[in-house]
Design a protein around this motif. Structure first.
Motif, PDB file in Angstrom:
ATOM      1  N   ARG A  86      39.827  47.919  39.306  1.00 48.18           N
ATOM      2  CA  ARG A  86      38.964  47.570  38.169  1.00 48.18           C
ATOM      3  C   ARG A  86      38.073  48.762  37.808  1.00 48.18           C
ATOM      4  O   ARG A  86      37.893  49.080  36.630  1.00 48.18           O
ATOM      5  CB  ARG A  86      38.095  46.355  38.515  1.00 48.18           C
ATOM      6  N   ARG A  88      38.684  51.961  38.506  1.00 43.41           N
ATOM      7  CA  ARG A  88      39.550  53.011  37.965  1.00 43.41           C
ATOM      8  C   ARG A  88      39.868  52.724  36.488  1.00 43.41           C
ATOM      9  O   ARG A  88      39.786  53.613  35.651  1.00 43.41           O
ATOM     10  CB  ARG A  88      40.836  53.075  38.805  1.00 43.41           C
ATOM     11  N   ASN A  89      40.208  51.477  36.183  1.00 40.56           N
ATOM     12  CA  ASN A  89      40.520  51.137  34.794  1.00 40.56           C
ATOM     13  C   ASN A  89      39.307  51.311  33.889  1.00 40.56           C
ATOM     14  O   ASN A  89      39.434  51.790  32.763  1.00 40.56           O
ATOM     15  CB  ASN A  89      41.030  49.688  34.701  1.00 40.56           C
ATOM     16  N   TRP A  90      38.154  50.929  34.393  1.00 39.19           N
ATOM     17  CA  TRP A  90      36.917  51.078  33.607  1.00 39.19           C
ATOM     18  C   TRP A  90      36.688  52.553  33.265  1.00 39.19           C
ATOM     19  O   TRP A  90      36.444  52.910  32.115  1.00 39.19           O
ATOM     20  CB  TRP A  90      35.741  50.524  34.427  1.00 39.19           C
ATOM     21  N   ASN A  93      39.521  53.948  30.999  1.00 46.24           N
ATOM     22  CA  ASN A  93      39.381  53.448  29.626  1.00 46.24           C
ATOM     23  C   ASN A  93      38.328  54.241  28.867  1.00 46.24           C
ATOM     24  O   ASN A  93      38.503  54.515  27.676  1.00 46.24           O
ATOM     25  CB  ASN A  93      39.037  51.953  29.617  1.00 46.24           C
TER      26      ASN A  93
ATOM     27  N   ASN B  93      51.236  48.083  28.082  1.00 45.18           N
ATOM     28  CA  ASN B  93      50.210  47.135  27.656  1.00 45.18           C
ATOM     29  C   ASN B  93      50.750  45.712  27.631  1.00 45.18           C
ATOM     30  O   ASN B  93      50.045  44.778  27.987  1.00 45.18           O
ATOM     31  CB  ASN B  93      49.651  47.521  26.282  1.00 45.18           C
ATOM     32  N   LYS B  96      50.828  44.573  31.181  1.00 46.89           N
ATOM     33  CA  LYS B  96      49.480  44.289  31.685  1.00 46.89           C
ATOM     34  C   LYS B  96      48.876  43.046  31.044  1.00 46.89           C
ATOM     35  O   LYS B  96      48.222  42.253  31.717  1.00 46.89           O
ATOM     36  CB  LYS B  96      48.589  45.525  31.461  1.00 46.89           C
ATOM     37  N   GLU B 106      45.245  43.693  38.886  1.00 43.74           N
ATOM     38  CA  GLU B 106      46.004  44.948  38.972  1.00 43.74           C
ATOM     39  C   GLU B 106      45.673  45.704  40.254  1.00 43.74           C
ATOM     40  O   GLU B 106      44.528  45.734  40.701  1.00 43.74           O
ATOM     41  CB  GLU B 106      45.702  45.840  37.759  1.00 43.74           C
TER      42      GLU B 106
END
Lengths: 488, 488
Positions: A86, A88-90, A93, B93, B96, B106
């Motif tokens: 989470r 890493r994605n934040w 992004n 996407n 996901k 994830e």
């Protein structure tokens, strides 16, 4: 702790990450009629608190040899369990949103590249740390230590089919094999933005603007971090002045970049080995301590390209709105051989951390691979130091799993009905965690809290016969029955 | 084609991807005072159509040795230039979004893992194709060929700190070293969804539901693709019936999985080598041709676990709403040794392509690594076959770069003003491609069309003195002047 079957030892600590031994039967390829003992591996039984699903699995021994498996990822690498993913994605992004805000297109390359792509003779640290191998076809390959060489390769390959300027970005994993262990990992992710085809300093100015935009978005201010900016043309002009051959340029830069890591005498010795006179060495090192453009102008004796570029950059920084973030600092050289002009690095003002990011102009990298020279600049921004900084500043977000619905059948016969309800909600674009087993309500509420479900949808026998489901809004406790089709 | 400096040859074809030679000067580490010829590399000059930026770069020869660089990515790997990256992002996407719709979290693992994690003795194709190396510390490592072993490793490592069931997904790159070249690559990305801790068939049923949801989202229907479903318990029950030791289970499955690739006689021979009787072999192969559950029930002589699981799955498929997508097919075994129960694969009904995806239950994988057995199932869905299918069906989206604004100064002195305008728009969340050089208007319009800009914002001297900019909406041709602050 859940019992783990181990041959030689028994674990008592929950934190200890064990090397586990397999106690399975070795099987040769010749036919054998072994009588396999009918052992039962019993996994964690369902506990009263319903914390874990239980199952008793009939043994079916697979044909595996007795071997050690380390349950940790290889040294220096990371797993990303959900909580880390989470974050890493934040972070990624933000990298991606900023890049798109600036009109850059995303690209990527293989994580495994031909080793030759990364071999430069300038004595870079990055080369000594190359994660390189020989593959089954006897080719020398390497896990990429950086993204720029692959970018250069792709630009040459694309040739005339692309229109300049290119504005490209990537977020990719890079590897370095470090022998020492001082908390540095062997892999990290790097955000790169590059501009190919713009010779003017507007390009560097825009790149720094994009990093500033990133910082602002995650809550970091100009009093937390800054950019030190210089130009390699300063060194280039000095080398020319002292008649040092230009082919030594990259090597000299790499030596000088080590100034904060090794003693000055060592630096001088290394410079001497390249053939640079003692006088020139002294002068080079003296100029590196200069902290203002006016003093630099005095040192270089007149306004050359270096001064002009830097003045232009500072003027643009004002127009882009990030003057307070940047400062001239002649000591910035950067550790990659290919930079030719403006170089910069982001630093934390408390001086506790390594560079947060760094970049510069590399107008001649493409020709080292046989392509035409095309003016280019870019930066790399790792995922390690920024997280340390955000942590220290209390700026790491609290990210948690979130689902809109948790759907549960009230008895086992209604599992199918619950599946129908879940499908209907998902068809409407609603996220659903479907309870896949028959569980007590206490367990379901615990699960709902853990996944931060907004509401609980229960499928009970009597209601379902009328096409109804029970809904409980978990924040308010509000409860109602509704036709499945009307559930929004 | 742009001229490329090559030592041995000259290229005339634009499509040809050259191996380029570096014609740079070799420098030894001893001090030398070479007189470098002052050659000028002149890159593509600015052309009348403004297609490429020009620059004449003063030479500064870097210290590189004469070496060959292939401008292609290593054999079997891919670059992702913007057009391919857009497609990759579109596909990922969808992976996901579907995973999140189902409430999955994830995760990710290192692309480089300990080799032992992937070594199973069952004769799997995947093992022969392991992309393995020895690292500088003499450790055997491998680029992961699949994600499930890393998942199992992480689950064991997490131990009791996680609450079951886990619903996890990943989209990660996997590698296989194939000697043959029949259009198969050495790397692909794989979407995985896994459920850890649910022994019931509801888990498999939900996994297939998620893949169906993905197919529907990208426009693929039940008349395009289907799922063949079976259970390895069918084979298990047959092996028991014929007294074949259970430790041969994985190996037998791997042999039987090759049935469409090698002649039946070869299969029988391989089965014979494991010690299985001819009679049993015949019976195994006969059952594989069964296409209905009723016939299977007859063959197995009574309703065992295999039949019960499969009936349950088909009943749930109806409730999830994807009955028309699935069919029983005893020939489905799958090529991984660790499956123990339901197995399934997605196939195109025209029968032209390899399996689109595949998965199943692997209740005993964790114990092969020394952990407790926890019931588990999951699937892998590659990024290669699906793209072929989408292409064939005309379902690949047309994805293009899009920016809201292209901002351009009308003369060089206004570059700074244009930077101010770009920053103001970006601060409002608007995407901006800022023209970084002084270019003719014709070039700017071409660029605007190429990046699909919604509007062109021009910064001219007279207007800017009044704080105004000129805006041209590119779709309608509408043109107006507006205060920078009022530009939304």
């Amino acid at each position: 702790m859940r019992a783990i079957h181990i041959v030689t030892t028994r674990l008592s600590s929950c934190c200890f990450k064990p090397i586990l031994l397999l106690d399975l039967v070795s099987v040769s390829s010749s036919p054998r009629k072994l009588s396999i003992p009918n052992r039962r591996f019993i996994s964690a039984a369902t506990k009263p608190d319903g914390g874990r699903s239980g199952s008793i699995v009939a043994p079916l021994v697979t044909q595996q040899e007795f071997q050690k498996i380390d349950v940790n990822p290889p040294k220096g690498t990371r797993d990303f369990p959900p909580e880390d993913m989470r974050l890493r994605n934040w972070l990624f992004n933000h990298f991606k949103e900023v890049s798109r805000l600036f009109g850059y297109e995303e690209i990527d390359f293989p994580v495994l590249e031909t080793e030759a792509l990364f071999i430069r003779k300038a004595g870079e640290e990055i080369r000594d740390q190359l994660y390189c191998f020989e593959d089954r076809g006897n080719r020398r390959v390497a896990l990429r230590p950086e993204l720029t060489p692959s970018l250069a390769r792709l630009v040459i390959q694309k040739g005339k089919s692309v229109s300049l300027p290119l504005k490209w970005f990537a977020v990719g994993q890079c590897w370095r094999y470090e022998r020492m262990t001082r908390g540095r990992r062997r892999e990290h992710y790097q955000w790169n933005m590059d501009i190919i085809g713009v010779p003017e300093v507007t390009a560097e100015a825009e790149l720094i603007s994009s990093i500033v935009t990133f910082f602002k978005r995650v809550g970091i201010t100009a009093s937390d971090v800054g950019f030190k900016v210089s130009s390699r043309k300063v060194l280039q002009e000095l080398l020319r002045k002292y008649g040092v051959p230009e082919n030594l340029f990259g090597r000299v830069c790499i030596i000088i970049d080590k100034i904060e890591k090794i003693p000055v005498d060592e630096i001088k010795k290394e410079l001497g080995l390249t053939g640079i006179s003692e006088d020139a060495s002294e002068q080079l090192l003296k100029v590196l301590s200069v902290k203002s453009l006016d003093d630099l102008e005095d040192s270089l004796g007149g306004a050359g390209e270096a001064i002009a570029d830097l003045k232009n950059l500072f003027s643009l920084a004002e127009k882009f709105g990030y003057s307070e973030w940047i400062q001239f600092d002649a000591s910035v050289v950067r550790g990659l051989a290919y930079y030719t002009g403006i170089v910069f690095e982001g630093f934390d003002r408390k001086g506790k951390l390594r560079a947060i990011c760094g970049g510069g102009r590399y107008d001649r990298l493409l020709s080292t691979y046989g392509g035409d020279d095309i003016p280019a600049c870019g930066f790399g921004f790792g995922d390690a130091v920024i997280v340390e900084l955000l942590k220290e500043k209390g700026l790491l977000p609290e990210l948690r799993q979130e689902v809109e619905n948790i759907v549960c059948a009230l008895d086992k016969d209604l599992q199918g009905a619950a599946a129908t309800v879940a499908t209907a909600l998902r068809d409407k674009g609603q996220t659903v965690d479907l309870v896949l087993e028959s569980k007590p309500m206490k367990w379901v509420f615990k699960r709902a809290a853990r996944v931060n479900a907004r509401r609980l949808v229960l499928v009970g026998k009597t209601e379902w016969e009328d096409g109804l489901v029970s809904v409980k809004v978990l924040s308010s406790g509000e409860q109602f029955q509704v036709k499945l089709n009307d559930l929004e």
